[in-house]
Design an enzyme around this catalytic site. Structure first.
Site, PDB file in Angstrom:
ATOM      1  N   GLY A  37       6.466  12.931  16.931  1.00 26.65           N
ATOM      2  CA  GLY A  37       6.187  13.100  15.496  1.00 26.65           C
ATOM      3  C   GLY A  37       5.632  11.861  14.830  1.00 26.65           C
ATOM      4  O   GLY A  37       5.585  11.784  13.602  1.00 26.65           O
ATOM      5  N   GLY A  88       6.337   3.470   6.950  1.00 25.53           N
ATOM      6  CA  GLY A  88       7.453   4.423   7.038  1.00 25.53           C
ATOM      7  C   GLY A  88       8.705   3.969   6.320  1.00 25.53           C
ATOM      8  O   GLY A  88       8.742   3.864   5.097  1.00 25.53           O
ATOM      9  N   LYS A  98      -3.310   2.187   5.050  1.00 21.64           N
ATOM     10  CA  LYS A  98      -2.118   1.430   4.619  1.00 21.64           C
ATOM     11  C   LYS A  98      -2.500   0.013   4.179  1.00 21.64           C
ATOM     12  O   LYS A  98      -1.981  -0.501   3.178  1.00 21.64           O
ATOM     13  CB  LYS A  98      -1.102   1.387   5.764  1.00 21.64           C
ATOM     14  CG  LYS A  98      -0.561   2.773   6.122  1.00 21.64           C
ATOM     15  CD  LYS A  98       0.151   2.747   7.461  1.00 21.64           C
ATOM     16  CE  LYS A  98       0.686   4.107   7.842  1.00 21.64           C
ATOM     17  NZ  LYS A  98       1.116   4.176   9.242  1.00 21.64           N
TER      18      LYS A  98
END
Ligand code: NDP
Ligand code: HSE
Length: 445
Positions: free
Chosen positions: A192, A139, A210
């Site tokens: 979320g 993120g 990832k």
């Protein structure tokens, strides 16, 4: 296109959900500061989303909203396409079409790049456009930039990270608040953090996407998600979290990419980490990635790994990078996987049987003389050295009668293949009464 403060880089946004909404908000709120950094303005001038009415409520009259993503890609006034739809389906088609149309692309879509990255990066190179993906891993933490650029002097030895916020949130809440798995997962979805399909989070698939990207950037190998070993947190029991704690460890879902002489380890699984390590204390939806380089030593990067604005922070950083390079010759672009495309390594991803690590084993056994000797004998036959053994007293094993006990064994490093052989032999003993639990342990020293 010339870069000056009056100039505007025009961005088309595909999908204005959690991350798309955050990207629009951050760009609006910080537009003046972003202009000073980029040397030109950056604005989302067009949005494509299936839900046009909802999208219009977010952007007001600041951007044109359409339902058809292809209308956006065909717009000659759009310089950069930001893909925030997700998944391997329509997102792949649209990214390839945007590249073919000569647009630079920013995406947070790790699933897409981990599976189709080779094809996408090749198409972008052929067309001379940039595909940027900082938001795809951890993120808001700028780990792609750190690994690709900041650590470029180093021979990277390993990368290990908590790279899925949803599972870290679940593990933390279950341990601290004694909440049930399902309750915490629902909360992660409400906030979320979770993927559209949350099984990607809890089964370790998202972390493996990832880790695949990190392995490619760390070692200059192609993205090879199909060769990653993936194990999620759904089979983890409260007993093992408790025993690990008693032994001085926390259990974290780690994504690990490690260089060995014979190839690259690429794996995601619940992992015992010593409680005293910083990374063992990363809680909630926070992410952290450790990188071991030969020159720099160990570094660690920490921050929010999911959520609307933290992820938007990375998307906007990519937009600024592109705005700065928009007029630059393509041979000045930083290669997406850090290494020049004609200098990629053919080092293989090792099968899990070849991975070297230490283990935590839990065996439910009959509380009889000689059981421990048989088990340690089997481990010795496989040359597996024992670090520690503890036996829980029979009355500490909840819900069982006094004839059973839990044996917990910590081993030193060994090959997974040897451990598989030992576990099969131990499991066959009549005194081993339940499936043996095996977790991997990393010292990360
Ligand atoms: P959301 O589901 O919140 O948003 C996706 C949006 O795309 C929705 O508004 C959806 O509309 C829209 N959409 C779907 N299909 C189309 C289409 N064909 N054309 C145009 N719009 C379409 O997802 P997120 O924002 O959470 O995730 C976006 C990407 O970012 C994913 O790749 C995800 O893995 C990644 N990511 C997400 C993070 C997070 O914290 N959420 C963090 C890091 C990466 P509708 O709702 O009507 O279907
Ligand atoms: N579902 C992902 C997570 C989103 O929980 O970390 C960020 O990639």
């Amino acid at each position: 296109m010339s870069q000056d403060n009056q100039h505007l880089v025009r961005v088309g946004l595909l999908g204005i959900g959690t991350v798309g909404g955050g990207t629009f908000t951050v760009l609006q709120r910080n537009q003046e500061e972003i202009r000073r950094r980029a040397g030109c303005g950056i604005a989302i001038t067009m949005v494509a989303d299936l839900n046009v009415e909802r999208a219009k409520q977010v952007v007001g009259d600041h951007a044109e909203v359409v339902a058809d993503a292809r209308q956006l890609i065909a717009n000659p006034n759009i310089d950069v396409v930001v893909e925030l739809i997700g998944g391997y389906g329509i997102a792949k088609t649209l990214v390839m079409e945007a590249i073919a149309a000569g647009k630079h692309v920013v995406t947070a879509n790790k699933a897409l790049l981990a599976v189709h990255g080779t094809e996408i990066f090749a198409a972008a190179r052929a067309k001379g456009v940039i595909v940027a993906f900082e938001a795809a891993v951890a993120g808001g933490i700028p780990i792609i930039k750190a690994l690709r650029e900041g650590l470029t002097a180093n021979h990277i030895e390993w990368v290990a990270g908590i790279i899925n916020g949803t599972t870290n949130f679940i593990l933390s809440e279950m341990r601290d608040k004694g909440l049930d798995f399902d309750v915490v997962l629902k909360e992660a979805q409400r906030l979320g953090y979770a993927e559209a399909d949350p099984t990607f989070d809890i089964e370790g698939v998202d972390a493996a996407h990832k880790a695949t990207l990190l392995s490619a950037i760390a070692f200059g190998i192609p993205v090879q998600f199909d060769k990653a070993y993936v194990e999620g947190i759904t089979k983890l029991s409260a007993a093992d979290i408790k025993y690990a704690g008693q032994l001085g460890y926390r259990i974290k879902l780690l994504g690990i990419a490690r260089r060995q002489a014979s190839g690259i380890e690429l794996r995601v699984h619940p992992t015992l980490v010593p409680q005293r390590r910083l990374i063992a204390n990363v809680e909630g939806a926070m992410n952290a990635v450790m990188v071991q380089g030969d020159a720099v030593g160990t570094t660690m990067y920490y921050g929010k790994g999911a959520g609307s604005e933290p992820t938007a922070s990375a998307v906007v950083a990519d937009l600024v990078d592109i705005a700065r390079l928009i007029d630059a010759p393509t041979d000045t672009h930083v290669p997406p996987l850090a290494f020049q495309h004609d200098s990629m390594s053919a080092a293989p991803i090792l099968p899990i049987e070849e991975v070297v690590t230490s283990f935590y084993l839990r065996l439910r056994v009959a509380d009889q003389t000689g059981v421990l000797a048989k088990i340690t004998g089997i481990l010795a036959e496989q040359n597996i050295s024992i670090d520690a053994v503890i036996q829980r007293e029979a009355d500490e094993v909840s819900g069982e009668d006094g004839n059973q006990t839990d044996l917990i064994i910590l081993t030193h490093d060994t090959k997974e293949g040897r451990m598989n052989t030992a576990i099969a032999a131990m499991q066959a003993l009549p005194t081993v009464l339940a499936p043996i639990v095996r977790l991997r342990k990393e010292e990360l020293a």
